[in-house]
Scaffold this motif. Structure first.
Motif, PDB file in Angstrom:
ATOM      1  N   LYS A 109       9.771 -38.419  -8.161  1.00 48.22           N
ATOM      2  CA  LYS A 109       9.133 -37.989  -9.438  1.00 48.22           C
ATOM      3  C   LYS A 109       9.723 -36.943  -9.876  1.00 48.22           C
ATOM      4  CE  LYS A 109       5.881 -35.772  -7.220  1.00 48.22           C
ATOM      5  NZ  LYS A 109       6.273 -36.258  -5.814  1.00 48.22           N
ATOM      6  N   ALA A 110      10.358 -36.428  -9.212  1.00 47.12           N
ATOM      7  CA  ALA A 110      11.817 -35.289  -9.726  1.00 47.12           C
ATOM      8  C   ALA A 110      12.795 -35.779 -10.483  1.00 47.12           C
ATOM      9  CB  ALA A 110      11.191 -34.282  -9.387  1.00 47.12           C
ATOM     10  N   ALA A 111      13.426 -37.405  -9.406  1.00 45.17           N
ATOM     11  CA  ALA A 111      14.379 -37.472  -9.310  1.00 45.17           C
ATOM     12  C   ALA A 111      15.504 -37.933 -10.304  1.00 45.17           C
ATOM     13  CB  ALA A 111      14.784 -39.492  -8.751  1.00 45.17           C
ATOM     14  N   LYS A 112      16.266 -37.065 -10.293  1.00 40.92           N
ATOM     15  CA  LYS A 112      18.192 -37.064 -10.960  1.00 40.92           C
ATOM     16  C   LYS A 112      18.970 -38.578 -11.236  1.00 40.92           C
ATOM     17  CE  LYS A 112      17.447 -32.213 -11.762  1.00 40.92           C
ATOM     18  NZ  LYS A 112      16.314 -31.864 -11.265  1.00 40.92           N
ATOM     19  N   PHE A 113      18.295 -39.087 -12.230  1.00 33.14           N
ATOM     20  CA  PHE A 113      20.062 -40.349 -12.628  1.00 33.14           C
ATOM     21  C   PHE A 113      21.297 -40.112 -12.835  1.00 33.14           C
ATOM     22  CE2 PHE A 113      16.173 -41.964 -11.705  1.00 33.14           C
ATOM     23  CZ  PHE A 113      15.890 -43.199 -11.077  1.00 33.14           C
ATOM     24  N   THR A 120      20.854 -39.329  -7.869  1.00 38.89           N
ATOM     25  CA  THR A 120      21.677 -38.820  -7.598  1.00 38.89           C
ATOM     26  C   THR A 120      21.129 -37.623  -6.527  1.00 38.89           C
ATOM     27  OG1 THR A 120      22.078 -36.997  -9.534  1.00 38.89           O
ATOM     28  CG2 THR A 120      23.487 -39.537  -9.197  1.00 38.89           C
ATOM     29  N   SER A 121      20.103 -37.211  -6.883  1.00 35.81           N
ATOM     30  CA  SER A 121      19.549 -36.089  -6.127  1.00 35.81           C
ATOM     31  C   SER A 121      17.767 -36.397  -6.105  1.00 35.81           C
ATOM     32  CB  SER A 121      20.245 -34.738  -6.951  1.00 35.81           C
ATOM     33  OG  SER A 121      19.894 -34.704  -8.206  1.00 35.81           O
ATOM     34  N   GLU A 122      17.333 -35.149  -5.789  1.00 34.33           N
ATOM     35  CA  GLU A 122      15.873 -34.670  -5.765  1.00 34.33           C
ATOM     36  C   GLU A 122      15.155 -36.174  -5.562  1.00 34.33           C
ATOM     37  OE1 GLU A 122      14.792 -32.103  -6.559  1.00 34.33           O
ATOM     38  OE2 GLU A 122      17.035 -30.800  -6.148  1.00 34.33           O
ATOM     39  N   TYR A 123      15.274 -37.169  -4.649  1.00 30.46           N
ATOM     40  CA  TYR A 123      14.614 -38.267  -4.307  1.00 30.46           C
ATOM     41  C   TYR A 123      14.903 -38.088  -3.119  1.00 30.46           C
ATOM     42  CZ  TYR A 123      18.409 -40.804  -3.405  1.00 30.46           C
ATOM     43  OH  TYR A 123      19.770 -41.480  -3.080  1.00 30.46           O
ATOM     44  N   TYR A 124      13.695 -39.193  -2.372  1.00 29.05           N
ATOM     45  CA  TYR A 124      14.056 -39.586  -0.855  1.00 29.05           C
ATOM     46  C   TYR A 124      13.259 -40.901  -1.166  1.00 29.05           C
ATOM     47  CZ  TYR A 124       9.707 -38.430   0.415  1.00 29.05           C
ATOM     48  OH  TYR A 124       7.778 -38.824   0.753  1.00 29.05           O
ATOM     49  N   LEU A 137      17.548 -42.079   2.656  1.00 30.01           N
ATOM     50  CA  LEU A 137      18.481 -42.179   1.544  1.00 30.01           C
ATOM     51  C   LEU A 137      17.553 -40.654   0.393  1.00 30.01           C
ATOM     52  CD1 LEU A 137      18.514 -45.882   0.113  1.00 30.01           C
ATOM     53  CD2 LEU A 137      20.039 -44.062   1.901  1.00 30.01           C
ATOM     54  N   GLY A 138      18.680 -39.722  -0.199  1.00 33.58           N
ATOM     55  CA  GLY A 138      18.925 -39.230  -0.875  1.00 33.58           C
ATOM     56  C   GLY A 138      18.369 -37.504  -0.370  1.00 33.58           C
ATOM     57  N   ASP A 139      18.070 -36.680  -0.837  1.00 34.83           N
ATOM     58  CA  ASP A 139      17.769 -35.317  -0.767  1.00 34.83           C
ATOM     59  C   ASP A 139      17.442 -34.449  -0.226  1.00 34.83           C
ATOM     60  OD1 ASP A 139      17.952 -35.745  -3.121  1.00 34.83           O
ATOM     61  OD2 ASP A 139      18.745 -32.992  -3.914  1.00 34.83           O
ATOM     62  N   LEU A 140      16.017 -35.270  -0.664  1.00 31.55           N
ATOM     63  CA  LEU A 140      14.828 -34.305  -0.315  1.00 31.55           C
ATOM     64  C   LEU A 140      14.880 -34.756   1.632  1.00 31.55           C
ATOM     65  CD1 LEU A 140      12.813 -34.550  -3.811  1.00 31.55           C
ATOM     66  CD2 LEU A 140      14.122 -32.382  -2.762  1.00 31.55           C
ATOM     67  N   ARG A 141      15.519 -33.959   2.575  1.00 34.01           N
ATOM     68  CA  ARG A 141      15.686 -34.924   4.192  1.00 34.01           C
ATOM     69  C   ARG A 141      14.042 -34.718   4.649  1.00 34.01           C
ATOM     70  NH1 ARG A 141      19.224 -38.128   6.139  1.00 34.01           N
ATOM     71  NH2 ARG A 141      21.095 -38.699   4.420  1.00 34.01           N
ATOM     72  N   LYS A 142      13.871 -33.130   4.605  1.00 35.18           N
ATOM     73  CA  LYS A 142      12.369 -32.075   4.689  1.00 35.18           C
ATOM     74  C   LYS A 142      11.277 -32.936   4.263  1.00 35.18           C
ATOM     75  CE  LYS A 142      14.936 -28.347   5.764  1.00 35.18           C
ATOM     76  NZ  LYS A 142      15.215 -26.836   5.551  1.00 35.18           N
ATOM     77  N   GLU A 143      11.515 -33.131   3.132  1.00 29.77           N
ATOM     78  CA  GLU A 143      10.384 -33.880   2.766  1.00 29.77           C
ATOM     79  C   GLU A 143       9.480 -34.870   3.033  1.00 29.77           C
ATOM     80  OE1 GLU A 143      12.509 -32.587   1.377  1.00 29.77           O
ATOM     81  OE2 GLU A 143      11.730 -30.715  -0.496  1.00 29.77           O
TER      82      GLU A 143
END
Length: 330
Positions: A109-113, A120-124, A137-143
């Motif tokens: 939803k908030a993924a930055k391309f 590149t960020s804000e996704y999983y 994959l992605g940086d939202l690991r806790k989510e």
């Protein structure tokens, strides 16, 4: 558990069972394709899982495929990210591998391309089997852990290879890192036409190849029409990278054709014998490119662990190989 997910146009023909033809059609239409291949444990076996990002003018497409018992791509799911279907940027899908459920969860939803094909960020994107996250994959690991309710697998996935299809007239650029803790390096490939002779003689055009890492010229191939296949070693910090190239189709085949570049890191502990094995196997792969079989089909000929290990050399060498398909647009 499951969402109703449409099949993006760039992946719709995959159901016909021939990924190579589809990939060729995608690239010839000017769509960018990034493929990352991981080795991980799924359904009690070590398998290869391929994450493919595709982009055209209308949508982003994400495809996830898992190899079957014989190494073929047998299990897959596809996700389309049309901008007017916001609810499809988060969801899940399930398929079965050898009798076991495999779930794919994603939140984009908030993924930055940032202008890239893959975020590149804000996704999983999480792949779950046997109540374990086998690939995240992605940086939202806790989510991702909260959404799936699953723990991380005891076996870490290994990035085996990355394949990129890039387009340009003379210059082709990408970013890559050659080990997990390393930084990204700028890679630039340029095909130039240099004039030879003087004012009193007939000027001859000589194609040349220049490859730069982080802006520094590391490989300069003159008389490219005679040296359209080859390899050289490049020293990058404390690591050596073996670079293979095959630009035969650029020079001698009409129409939209691609060159193939393979970048393979060689760790300091790698033995001479493992490097010789790498040179032999990769040179054999490049030498076959003059046949009627597309280069993409040759490098994808085996989805098995053994098939990719041929490129990787022995276990003392790095697992990772970068394949760059440079499509030259006239």
């Amino acid at each position: 558990m499951q969402d109703s997910i449409g099949i993006p146009a760039c992946f719709s023909s995959l159901d016909k069972g021939n990924d190579d033809h589809v990939l060729g059609a995608v690239t010839r239409s000017g769509q960018s394709v990034y493929m990352s291949v991981y080795r991980t444990k799924i359904a009690d076996h070590c398998r290869l899982i391929t994450i493919t990002w595709c982009k055209n003018l209308l949508l982003h497409g994400l495809s996830i495929s898992v190899e079957g018992p014989e190494g073929e791509t047998q299990y897959s799911c596809k996700i389309e990210l049309k901008p007017w279907y916001f609810w499809r940027k988060q969801g899940s899908k399930r398929f079965i591998v050898d009798g076991k459920y495999v779930d794919v969860f994603w939140d984009l939803k908030a993924a930055k391309f940032n202008g890239e094909i893959e975020p590149t960020s804000e996704y999983y994107v999480a792949v779950v089997c046997d109540q374990e996250i086998v690939l995240l994959l992605g940086d939202l690991r806790k989510e991702a852990h909260k959404r799936t309710g699953c723990k991380k697998s005891l076996i870490d996935p290994i990035l085996v290879s990355r394949k990129e299809h890039i387009f340009g007239k003379r210059k082709f650029s990408t970013k890559a890192k050659f080990h997990e803790k390393g930084r990204f390096h700028e890679i630039s490939i340029e095909c130039k036409n240099k004039s030879s002779g003087d004012l009193s003689s007939v000027t001859e055009i000589q194609p040349e190849l220049e490859i730069r890492f982080d802006g520094h010229l590391v490989i300069h191939v003159k008389h490219l029409q005679w040296k359209f296949r080859g390899n050289e070693s490049v020293h990058l910090n404390k690591m050596r990278v073996e670079v293979f190239w095959d630009v035969h189709d650029w020079l001698f085949s009409p129409g939209l054709k691609h060159a193939l570049f393979i970048l393979k890191p060689i760790l300091p502990s790698s033995s001479t014998s493992s490097l010789s094995s790498l040179l032999s196997s990769s040179s054999s792969l490049l030498s076959r490119s003059s046949s009627s079989t597309p280069l993409s089909s040759q490098t994808e000929s085996s989805g098995s662990v053994e098939g990719l290990s041929t490129i990787s050399g022995s276990s003392s060498s790095s697992e990772f190989s970068l394949f760059l398909y440079a499509w030259k647009i006239e």
